[in-house]
Design an enzyme around this catalytic site. Structure first.
Site, PDB file in Angstrom:
ATOM      1  N   GLY A 261       0.828  -1.204   0.000  1.00 34.91           N
ATOM      2  CA  GLY A 261       0.000   0.000   0.000  1.00 34.91           C
ATOM      3  C   GLY A 261       0.861   1.252   0.000  1.00 34.91           C
ATOM      4  N   GLY A 531       0.524   0.313  13.546  1.00 33.08           N
ATOM      5  CA  GLY A 531      -0.050  -0.997  13.833  1.00 33.08           C
ATOM      6  C   GLY A 531       0.427  -1.604  15.136  1.00 33.08           C
ATOM      7  CG  ASN A 653       9.010 -11.790  14.166  1.00 37.84           C
ATOM      8  OD1 ASN A 653      10.170 -11.929  13.772  1.00 37.84           O
ATOM      9  ND2 ASN A 653       8.042 -12.628  13.838  1.00 37.84           N
ATOM     10  N   PRO A 654      12.142 -10.151  15.478  1.00 39.23           N
ATOM     11  CG  PRO A 654      13.907 -11.468  16.232  1.00 39.23           C
ATOM     12  CD  PRO A 654      12.477 -11.134  16.523  1.00 39.23           C
ATOM     13  CD  GLN A 660       7.341  -3.421   8.036  1.00 38.17           C
ATOM     14  OE1 GLN A 660       6.818  -2.379   8.398  1.00 38.17           O
ATOM     15  NE2 GLN A 660       7.135  -3.942   6.877  1.00 38.17           N
ATOM     16  N   GLY A 724       7.031   0.765  16.966  1.00 43.29           N
ATOM     17  CA  GLY A 724       6.652   0.608  15.553  1.00 43.29           C
ATOM     18  C   GLY A 724       7.821   0.934  14.640  1.00 43.29           C
ATOM     19  N   GLY A 726       7.659   0.457  10.623  1.00 44.13           N
ATOM     20  CA  GLY A 726       7.449   0.534   9.177  1.00 44.13           C
ATOM     21  C   GLY A 726       8.174   1.638   8.424  1.00 44.13           C
ATOM     22  CD  GLU A 727       4.733   5.392   7.285  1.00 44.08           C
ATOM     23  OE1 GLU A 727       4.348   6.189   6.437  1.00 44.08           O
ATOM     24  OE2 GLU A 727       4.138   5.212   8.361  1.00 44.08           O
TER      25      GLU A 727
HETATM   26 MO1  MOS Z   1       1.520   5.405   5.495  1.00 52.03          MO
HETATM   27  S1  MOS Z   1       2.431   6.420   3.957  1.00 52.03           S
HETATM   28  O1  MOS Z   1       1.466   6.515   6.748  1.00 52.03           O
HETATM   29  O2  MOS Z   1       0.048   4.843   4.899  1.00 52.03           O
END
Ligand code: MOS
Length: 760
Positions: A261, A531, A653-654, A660, A724, A726-727
């Site tokens: 996404g 998340g 979870n490493p 990520q 978290g 992800g980004e």
């Molecule tokens: Mo993300 S770019 O914060 O869906």
């Protein structure tokens, strides 16, 4: 990080170690479904009586439809209906909000409103037919005549009129376009050294592998079920209901799997609403799948930015002032100012600051969040200018950052929930071998190749969004845990299974976590790397509540070996509850439920949106290090290695966390060296809307990447200590690469991507 320490504080109850709980490198629980093709993605749901839609899109970027003739399309074989502004009531203007309760829809002006063309690729009609091929064929038969106006698509903020955006919600808190702290003008005037430069980043597109798609089906009572490619079923339900004029309890949105996404599926885009409108129009279920080209026109993009950064510092490198102005693209169909200045407010201790966001109105669709929106673009400018300052001062770039280390949040003055960025710099430098760097540009070589080493800081405010979950311990000794969250390929299925596994004292293979359905408890969208931080504690609460109910049943049951023991005296492991000080005194969930004749025992968990937990500012941090090789004759840049060390709190979870981080770094590589969407200057359309024209990093572009985590649970962020990830991995990478290219060549590239011609 070591698994032992990962489990130390947050592992399975009371020192009993579960090999599948938090901290274990559990394989993706849904991995088998994905690799065997049995994971059902949106377009793959089998629906009886399904029909197929094809979009007709505007070929001009600005003007109006003078004549729309759908008669040939309507008469074509297999066609069931053609909808356009001529036969469809307009959708209401959307509020364009990003709030935790109201959903996420940045496009305020939906298509088919009237005959006005706002941007190239705007849907102007939709053909529904019995097969996809017949729908596509008939779509070509729609005849359109336009009154064409020259589109405004040149992003030249100095010469254009700019305007301030509306204040907007950045997930939790409201962001105003202008921000000041102290006196920036005075701070610059007082500084011993000033560096000012302009940095530019292009339009970029998300390009998930899975195309955007929706299947809409109405039932006889006027309720709507939509299978959608979405990062948040609940968010999509709210805004879809708004677009269709329905109560949201009449809408169910389902999305168990998302094929990437990166922000482009974080909100409602026209295709979903159009599928629902078509299905209502033809009285049959409708599937609408966007083509790759259509994914470049009305599902958002990362805005182009022009960022002017002016820093003033003392001779010792202490920052005295930063002025950061950023301009991005404004659209007539919605507004999303790329929040590039947010990172500048928090990353360094600097008393005097001035930032602003402005927009330039262009005839393009509305931009949206993409892969660390704001932080990715903003950190390119900020972390580049700091490198320029370091060279001016002949100071090591890490040392410069340490001299401006923000011990507390310089924006709010509040303490950090946790921050081990200093350790990230130190570990990263050691692992990379930074001490062997000759600071002089052009001084390091490997044969014909110039060698450059660069670094930058990573930073991202992982969001605390509202989330709920439910957990059911079942008679067969298994548990089902549900939350309406999403897994974009990030590992959410897996890590939520692990969180529940610990809280229930059940091995992961006996826990099933389900997501992606508005029939499940509310979770706001999977965006802003929220998340783990948000859904994790809700899942834990739900699992603990279910377990506590079973424990209470046993406590009041004289036939149970746990009779009379309170919750604090009872642990859980391997599907059994046990008395902590007499561990052999134990009973299984199965036995307890059987004796009480129960099929299942359920518990609920809920967390609110939390911006500043207990008065603490939450940010994840990291340090990025890269080595590049530049061929000075050909201007070729080749990455040799990238290494990141990250501060994300507890690593659930490493394996998935590392995945990520590496994925984020690959996005950063794309941003630095490859990705750019060109808009045709006179047609106003994306010049090359395909994966041949839009360059993404492929294996040959990606070097060895190492990602490490400092093992430091965050004591405030949530019950898991996890911020978290992800980004975060995206941020800082583009600057680190630009800094390395400068170190290799002495050429400072302030315009992304760094391509051959800019180095020659
Ligand atoms: Mo993300 S770019 O914060 O869906």
């Amino acid at each position: 990080m070591s698994l032992e320490t990962g489990r130390r504080r947050f592992g399975s109850t009371d020192g009993a170690i579960a090999l599948t709980g938090v901290g274990a490198p559990l394989d993706r629980v849904e991995g088998r479904f994905k690799v065997t093709g049995s994971a059902t993605y949106t377009a793959e749901h089998q629906i009886t009586g399904l029909t197929h839609a094809a979009l007709v899109e505007s070929t001009i970027a600005r003007g109006r439809i003078a004549r729309l003739d759908v008669s040939a399309a309507e008469a074509a074989p297999g066609v069931i209906g053609v909808i356009s502004h001529l036969n469809t009531p307009p959708m209401p203007r959307m509020r364009g909000l990003l709030t935790t309760g109201e959903g996420f829809a940045l496009q305020t002006v939906m298509p088919l409103e009237d005959d006005i063309i706002h941007h190239a690729g705007q849907p102007i009609a939709v053909v529904v037919a019995d097969t996809l091929e017949r729908a596509q064929h008939a779509a070509h038969l729609v005849q359109v005549e336009y009154e064409v106006q020259p589109p405004r698509v040149e992003f030249a903020p100095q010469s254009n009129q700019t305007y301030p955006p509306q204040p907007f919600f950045g997930g939790i808190a409201r962001i105003a376009p202008d921000y000041t702290r102290g006196d920036a003008a005075r701070g610059l005037a007082d500084a011993s050294i000033r560096v000012e430069h302009t940095y530019t980043t292009p339009i970029e597109h998300h390009n998930p592998i899975e195309p955007h798609a929706a299947i809409a089906r109405w039932d006889a009572r006027g309720s709507l079920t939509v299978y959608d490619t979405t990062q948040g079923v609940h968010s999509t339900r709210e805004v879809l209901a708004e677009a269709l004029g329905l109560d949201s309890d009449k809408v169910r949105v389902i999305c168990p799997f998302v094929g990437g996404g990166f922000g482009s599926k974080a909100g409602l885009w026209p295709y979903t609403a159009l599928a629902a409108i078509c299905a209502r129009h033809v009285g049959r279920p409708v599937k609408l799948v966007l083509t790759r080209a259509q994914m470049y026109t009305s599902t958002g993009y990362r805005s182009q930015t022009l960022q002017n950064v002016h820093v003033g510092a003392g001779r010792d490198g202490t920052l005295n002032a930063i002025v950061h102005h950023s301009t991005s693209i404004g659209s007539s169909v919605g507004e999303f100012p790329e929040p590039a200045t947010e990172v500048t407010k928090v990353l360094y201790a600097c008393p005097n600051l001035e930032t602003s966001l402005r927009l330039v109105r262009l005839d393009l669709g509305v931009p949206t969040a993409m892969r660390a929106p704001g932080e990715a673009t903003g950190s390119f400018a900020l972390e580049s200018v700091l490198d320029e300052l370091a060279h001016e001062l002949q100071l090591d770039p890490i040392e410069l950052r340490l001299r401006n280390y923000a011990e507390t949040d310089p924006d709010s003055g509040l303490p950090w929930s946790s921050k081990v960025l200093r350790e990230c710099y130190q570990q990263g430098a050691e692992r990379f071998g930074w001490a062997h760097r000759n600071p002089r540009p052009g001084s390091m070589r490997d044969g014909q190749w110039l060698v450059g080493w660069g670094m930058a800081t990573a930073s991202y405010p992982t969001l605390g969004l509202p989330a709920q979950a439910t957990a059911a311990i079942q008679a067969d000794g298994r548990a089902v845990v549900r939350s309406g969250t999403a897994d974009l390929g990030t590992g959410q299925y897996t890590v939520m299974t692990q969180v529940a596994s610990d809280a229930l004292g059940l091995p992961a293979e006996r826990v099933r976590f389900e997501l992606g359905d508005t029939d499940f408890p509310f979770a706001f969208l999977a965006g802003g790397s929220s998340g783990v931080r948000s859904v994790g504690p809700a899942v834990r609460l739900a699992a603990e509540a279910a377990r506590a109910k079973v424990q209470a049943l046993a406590a009041g049951d004289e036939d149970s070996p746990l009779a009379g023991y309170g919750p604090e005296a009872v642990g859980a492991e391997g599907g059994e509850l046990f008395v902590k000080h007499v561990p052999e005194q134990r009973e299984s969930y199965t036995a307890i439920l059987a004796r009480h004749g129960l099929q299942e025992v359920t518990g609920d968990g809920s967390v609110d949106a939390v911006n500043m937990p207990n008065g603490h500012r939450v940010h994840a941090f990291g340090a990025q290090f890269v080595e590049v090789r530049v061929d000075p004759d050909l201007g070729l840049v080749r990455l040799k290695r990238v290494l990141g060390v990250f501060d994300i709190g507890t690593v659930l979870n490493p394996k998935t966390a590392r995945s990520q981080a590496i994925g984020g770094i690959v996005f950063g590589i794309g941003m630095a060296l490859l990705e750019r969407t060109a808009i045709h200057p006179t047609l106003g359309a994306v010049a090359s809307p395909n994966l041949a024209g839009y360059l993404l990093p492929v294996n040959a572009d990606v070097p060895a990447i190492d990602a490490y985590f400092v093992d430091a649970p965050d004591p405030y962020v949530n019950s898991l200590g996890a911020k978290g990830v992800g980004e975060l991995g995206v941020t800082g990478v583009a600057a680190a690469i630009a800094n390395a290219v400068y170190h290799a060549t002495g050429k400072r590239i302030r315009d992304l991507p760094i391509t051959t011609e800019k180095l020659l």
